[in-house]
Structure formats: structure tokens, C-alpha cells
Design an enzyme around this catalytic site. Structure first.
Site, PDB file in Angstrom:
ATOM      1  N   THR A  99       0.826  -1.206   0.000  1.00 18.74           N
ATOM      2  CA  THR A  99       0.000   0.000   0.000  1.00 18.74           C
ATOM      3  C   THR A  99       0.861   1.258   0.000  1.00 18.74           C
ATOM      4  O   THR A  99       0.545   2.242  -0.684  1.00 18.74           O
ATOM      5  CB  THR A  99      -0.944   0.005   1.218  1.00 18.74           C
ATOM      6  OG1 THR A  99      -1.849  -1.099   1.110  1.00 18.74           O
ATOM      7  CG2 THR A  99      -1.741   1.294   1.297  1.00 18.74           C
ATOM      8  N   SER A 138      -6.934  -0.810  -6.754  1.00 21.04           N
ATOM      9  CA  SER A 138      -6.549  -1.138  -5.387  1.00 21.04           C
ATOM     10  C   SER A 138      -5.064  -1.438  -5.394  1.00 21.04           C
ATOM     11  O   SER A 138      -4.503  -1.818  -6.434  1.00 21.04           O
ATOM     12  CB  SER A 138      -7.330  -2.368  -4.904  1.00 21.04           C
ATOM     13  OG  SER A 138      -6.737  -2.921  -3.740  1.00 21.04           O
ATOM     14  N   THR A 139      -4.442  -1.277  -4.260  1.00 18.77           N
ATOM     15  CA  THR A 139      -3.058  -1.748  -4.128  1.00 18.77           C
ATOM     16  C   THR A 139      -2.946  -3.199  -4.577  1.00 18.77           C
ATOM     17  O   THR A 139      -1.940  -3.620  -5.163  1.00 18.77           O
ATOM     18  CB  THR A 139      -2.600  -1.637  -2.658  1.00 18.77           C
ATOM     19  OG1 THR A 139      -2.463  -0.246  -2.326  1.00 18.77           O
ATOM     20  CG2 THR A 139      -1.275  -2.350  -2.410  1.00 18.77           C
ATOM     21  N   ASN A 140      -4.041  -3.954  -4.353  1.00 18.26           N
ATOM     22  CA  ASN A 140      -3.985  -5.398  -4.546  1.00 18.26           C
ATOM     23  C   ASN A 140      -4.053  -5.843  -6.002  1.00 18.26           C
ATOM     24  O   ASN A 140      -3.842  -7.026  -6.293  1.00 18.26           O
ATOM     25  CB  ASN A 140      -5.102  -6.063  -3.738  1.00 18.26           C
ATOM     26  CG  ASN A 140      -5.021  -5.702  -2.272  1.00 18.26           C
ATOM     27  OD1 ASN A 140      -3.982  -5.241  -1.799  1.00 18.26           O
ATOM     28  ND2 ASN A 140      -6.113  -5.869  -1.553  1.00 18.26           N
ATOM     29  N   THR A 185      35.624 -38.114 -13.129  1.00 17.70           N
ATOM     30  CA  THR A 185      34.386 -38.336 -12.395  1.00 17.70           C
ATOM     31  C   THR A 185      34.742 -38.471 -10.930  1.00 17.70           C
ATOM     32  O   THR A 185      35.713 -39.131 -10.581  1.00 17.70           O
ATOM     33  CB  THR A 185      33.663 -39.611 -12.879  1.00 17.70           C
ATOM     34  OG1 THR A 185      34.531 -40.735 -12.751  1.00 17.70           O
ATOM     35  CG2 THR A 185      33.253 -39.478 -14.340  1.00 17.70           C
ATOM     36  N   SER A 316      46.378 -11.276  -4.284  1.00 17.59           N
ATOM     37  CA  SER A 316      46.767 -11.349  -2.877  1.00 17.59           C
ATOM     38  C   SER A 316      47.447 -10.067  -2.444  1.00 17.59           C
ATOM     39  O   SER A 316      48.138  -9.420  -3.222  1.00 17.59           O
ATOM     40  CB  SER A 316      47.732 -12.530  -2.657  1.00 17.59           C
ATOM     41  OG  SER A 316      48.226 -12.540  -1.341  1.00 17.59           O
ATOM     42  N   SER A 317      47.235  -9.738  -1.174  1.00 12.83           N
ATOM     43  CA  SER A 317      47.926  -8.586  -0.594  1.00 12.83           C
ATOM     44  C   SER A 317      49.274  -8.983  -0.004  1.00 12.83           C
ATOM     45  O   SER A 317      50.068  -8.123   0.371  1.00 12.83           O
ATOM     46  CB  SER A 317      47.052  -7.968   0.507  1.00 12.83           C
ATOM     47  OG  SER A 317      46.832  -8.925   1.544  1.00 12.83           O
ATOM     48  N   LYS A 322      50.354 -13.572  -7.405  1.00 14.52           N
ATOM     49  CA  LYS A 322      49.223 -14.503  -7.346  1.00 14.52           C
ATOM     50  C   LYS A 322      48.020 -13.908  -8.071  1.00 14.52           C
ATOM     51  O   LYS A 322      47.645 -12.759  -7.847  1.00 14.52           O
ATOM     52  CB  LYS A 322      48.862 -14.795  -5.890  1.00 14.52           C
ATOM     53  CG  LYS A 322      47.896 -15.962  -5.714  1.00 14.52           C
ATOM     54  CD  LYS A 322      47.753 -16.295  -4.222  1.00 14.52           C
ATOM     55  CE  LYS A 322      46.974 -17.577  -4.007  1.00 14.52           C
ATOM     56  NZ  LYS A 322      45.570 -17.453  -4.389  1.00 14.52           N
TER      57      LYS A 322
END
Length: 470
Positions: A99, A138-140, A185, A316-317, A322
Site C-alpha cells: 500500500t 486497489s493496491t492489490n 568423475t 593477494s595482498s 598470485k
């Protein structure tokens, strides 16, 4: 004064004088501080299209003054063009079955229409949010219809991005068709496969996803406009009921259909569950493909190292040089989020009671997010990953040549028990399968070379019967 005084069923409240929203929107913004976000821009556009179509229809059936109709249409057109979106202040997750979203649209359109007619915002004697902008609605029926319209547009974009992914995977399947690699697999060596065959399988599953999504869009085209409060059409003129959906189709450019049973269409939200389920299925498939790409590109020296993914950023830090598979990783995360959203949508649809489901806001919040992140994730997947994948052919060949898995091709010629013994010996000693078979003298080298032709192992070809009896 910086404020105007407005009233509703709760009482009076000050609203910023320059605001296009009104008292009901403001109360909702204060009550529902949930996500910190406002409703989706495409949803705002859909609401404006509905209000425009209803104004046109109400005028056609002689229930709305022409001047008011034209002012509402002009206000709606501005919103459709992207203006006044900042005036939609309500949170997407809210109580009240939507609503507040509907009234936010009604108030913004009414106040802009008042201005167009020469009045001041808040003078609802000129154009009223309920009596004029929301007339016959209506909102509905407004909110679920807007949700379906928005979903159609977002899903169309997602299908477009998936089509690009399908085409990219098809191209890679052709590019890699001659690359022989080891199939696996349960993460163990199996038998040879062509890298192109793997990518062809990826394209096949994405094609199925596209077809499923196209099929489920038909569910979204069926709307309950005209049903008003509970689907019985109370306060809606019979002629309006016949005209509203065709007019809305014209305004929106979407091929909408009025539900044959408006009560059913108002009570039940299973269509959104169906759409979410198909999106979830697609996300599961995308995540599986992303998993495969991460595995095949693992290394670069201590993993599979069969393919190379485009290098997009430092990984990577702390570890210099990497590079991580960040694009497949984000696809995995998009999938996880979509799967979680699907659970929320399922529970919200199940929780409906009697003539209405009050939980449409959270359904739309999650569904729109799923559609949008799917489209955006697939877009970056194609552009920043799939198109740039290359194959390490020598590495693939080395793994096949040194695998015990090729013993499977010899099994019909020497028997399962003998083949299993050779496989165990090869694993234990490091000798090749070919060396051990020749040492035992079970097969001649020419026959063995024909059997162990890795290309023929990747598709139906040389028969055991032919080799044994020629």
C-alpha cells in the site's frame, strides 16, 4: 513556512512544502527503515505506466475529467522518463502488502498533476491521490501487476545476457574441439574427453536455461488489473474492466493478458515462485560451470593447469604474482544469493492467507535482485572471463598420456580383471599402461595404438569386436 499540513486516517502531519510525496508516503518512510534503499526504478516506471493507463481508461468510460486525465498522463510520462524518482521514498520491504508503494506513486503523480493544472502541492481538491489517480484500482491489483511488468523487463535483460554467454561458449567449443584432455568423475581420472566437448555441454545447459526463462515469462504476462481489492472488481466500472489491460499493454509495450479468474490471480503468487525457481536452476548451472573453470585453471603449476583464465587483478595482498579466478568466484556468489532469494520468495508466497498475500514487497525485493544480479553477473562472466579463456594443449596431452584412465579403452580386449591389475601396477610403479600391456604381450603394438587413439576415445568409434576378430 517550509512545511504543508496534510492529514490521513491517523491524523495530521507536516510534509516538506516542496515534496511531491504526501503524508502516507512519509509515514511509510518513517515506519519502514529496513534496507536503506528505495523501490526499484523499473518498478517506479511500471507504477507510472499503470496510473497512466488507468487515467486513460477512466476518461474513456467517462469517469475522469479530461483536464485531470491529461495532467495525470503528463505527470506519469515525466516519471516514465526518469524524473521525480527521488520522490519515491518508501523502503522496498514494508508492511501493508505494498500500500505504501502504491500511495507513494498516487501522491507524487497527484501533486505533479496539481502543479501542471496551476495549483500548489497538497491542494488535493484539484487532483486527489485516491479519488483521481487511484480511481478504479486497489493496491492489490496495482502492485502485483507492477511487479510482473518489472519482472518481464528485468528478465528480458537477463535472457539477453545469457544468450551472449551461450554464443561465447559455442565459439569456445569450436575453438577447443581438437584439445584432448582427461575427463574426471568424482574428482578422479576417468577417460579422455575433448575440451570442446566440455564447453559444448556448458552451452547446451545454458540454452536450456534460456528456453526455460522464455517459457516462464508467459506466467508474468497474466495480470489481475481490474480485480481491485480481492479480485471481485468492486468499485471498477464494467467497461473499465474490459479496457484496462489492453490500454496498459499499449502504454507499456508489453503483451499483457487479464487473468481469467481475478480472484485466483489476486490470492495466489505461485507465478513468482515459478519464475524464481527457473532463475535458481539457471544459477545452479552457472555455478557448476564456474566451479569447473576454477578447477581446470587451478595452479598454475601445482593444479590442473589445463586452461588459462584472463588475468583481471592481483590475487593477494601478501603473495606477489598470485592471480585468482575472481570472475568465476563472483558467479558462485551470485548463485548463492539467488538460491537464498528463492527460499525467501517461496516462504513469502506460501504465507499468503485467504484473499491476499501481504508479503509481495519482500518477494519483489528478492526477485528483482535475483534477475538483476543474474544479468550483471553473466555480463561480466562473458566479457571478463569466457571470451578470454585459452587452453594449455601440451599440459592436457601430458595428463592424458600419463593417466591410468585410458585402461578403460583396453578393458574390452583384455577383460576387466586383467585391466584392473594393469591399472594398479601402473599407479604403483609409475609405468605407463601401454608399456605394461606390451610387456605382457596381450596385444600387439599396432592394435594397442589403434585402441589408445585418444581422439577415438572421445566418441563412439572403433569397436572391440572389430579389433578382436580382424
Amino acid at each position: 513556512m517550509n512545511y504543508r499540513l496534510e492529514s490521513d486516517s491517523i491524523g495530521e502531519k507536516q510534509v516538506a512544502k516542496d515534496a511531491y510525496y504526501g503524508v502516507q508516503s512519509l509515514r511509510a518512510a518513517e515506519n519502514f527503515k529496513i534496507t536503506g534503499l528505495t523501490i526499484h526504478k523499473e518498478f517506479i516506471k511500471s507504477l507510472a505506466e499503470i496510473k497512466k493507463a488507468t487515467a486513460i481508461t477512466n476518461n474513456e468510460v467517462e469517469l475522469l475529467d479530461k483536464n485531470i486525465e491529461q495532467a495525470i498522463i503528463k505527470a506519469c510520462d515525466e516519471i516514465i522518463e526518469g524524473k521525480l524518482h527521488g520522490e519515491f521514498i518508501v523502503d522496498p520491504i514494508q508492511g501493508g502488502a505494498g500500500t505504501s508503494m502504491n500511495m507513494n506513486a498516487n501522491e507524487v503523480i497527484a501533486n505533479r498533476a496539481i502543479e501542471i493544472l496551476g495549483g500548489e502541492k497538497g491542494d488535493y481538491g484539484i487532483v486527489h491521490p485516491n479519488d483521481h489517480v487511484n480511481y478504479g484500482q486497489s493496491t492489490n491489483d496495482v502492485i502485483p501487476t507492477a511487479g510482473k511488468m518489472t519482472s518481464l523487463r528485468l528478465l528480458t535483460k537477463a535472457i539477453g545476457e545469457l544468450t551472449k554467454l551461450y554464443e561465447a561458449l559455442e565459439e569456445k567449443s569450436k575453438e577447443f574441439d581438437n584439445v584432448i584432455k582427461m575427463g574426471r568423475t568424482q574428482m578422479q581420472d576417468a577417460v579422455p574427453i575433448r575440451l570442446g566437448q566440455e564447453f559444448k555441454a556448458y552451452s547446451a545447459v545454458i540454452k536450456r536455461d534460456i528456453l526455460r526463462l522464455k517459457k516462464v515469462t508467459e506466467e508474468l504476462k497474466v495480470v489481475n488489473m481490474g480485480g481491485t481489492a480481492i479480485g471481485t472488481g468492486i468499485n471498477a466500472d464494467k467497461e473499465y474492466l474490459d479496457k484496462i489491460v489492453p490500454n496498459l499493454s499499449d502504454v507499456s509495450g508489453l503483451e499483457l493478458k487479464q487473468a481469467s479468474d481475478l480472484i485466483d490471480a489476486t490470492q495466489n503468487l505461485d507465478g513468482f515462485v515459478a519464475v524464481s525457481s527457473v532463475i535458481k536452476t539457471c544459477a545452479v548451472n552457472l555455478s557448476k560451470i564456474a566451479n569447473d573453470l576454477r578447477l581446470m585453471s587451478s595452479g598454475p603449476r601445482t593444479g590442473f593447469g589445463e586452461i588459462n583464465l584472463p588475468e583481471k587483478q592481483n590475487g593477494s595482498s601478501i603473495m606477489p604474482g598470485k592471480i585468482n579466478p575472481v570472475i568465476p568466484e563472483v558467479i558462485n556468489q551470485v548463485a548463492f544469493n539467488i538460491i537464498g532469494n528463492d527460499i525467501t520468495i517461496t516462504m513469502a508466497a506460501e504465507a499468503g492467507q485467504l484473499e491476499l498475500n501481504a508479503f509481495e514487497p519482500v518477494i519483489f525485493y528478492n526477485l528483482f535482485q535475483s534477475m538483476e544480479t543474474l544479468a550483471n553477473g553473466v555480463s561480466t562472466f562473458v566479457e571478463n572471463c569466457v571470451l578470454g579463456i585459452t587452453a594449455n594443449e601440451e599440459r592436457c596431452k601430458h595428463l592424458v598420456d600419463n593417466s591410468v584412465g585410458i585402461i578403460t579403452a583396453i578393458c574390452p580386449h583384455v577383460g576387466y580383471k586383467k585391466a584392473a591389475k594393469v591399472a594398479k601396477t601402473a599407479i604403483k610403479t609409475g609405468e605407463s599402461v601401454k608399456e605394461l600391456i606390451l610387456k605382457d604381450g596381450v596385444l600387439q603394438e599396432k592394435e594397442l595404438d589403434e585402441i589408445l587413439n585418444t581422439v577415438s576415445m572421445t566418441e563412439p568409434g572403433i569397436s572391440a569386436k572389430h579389433l578382436l576378430h580382424k
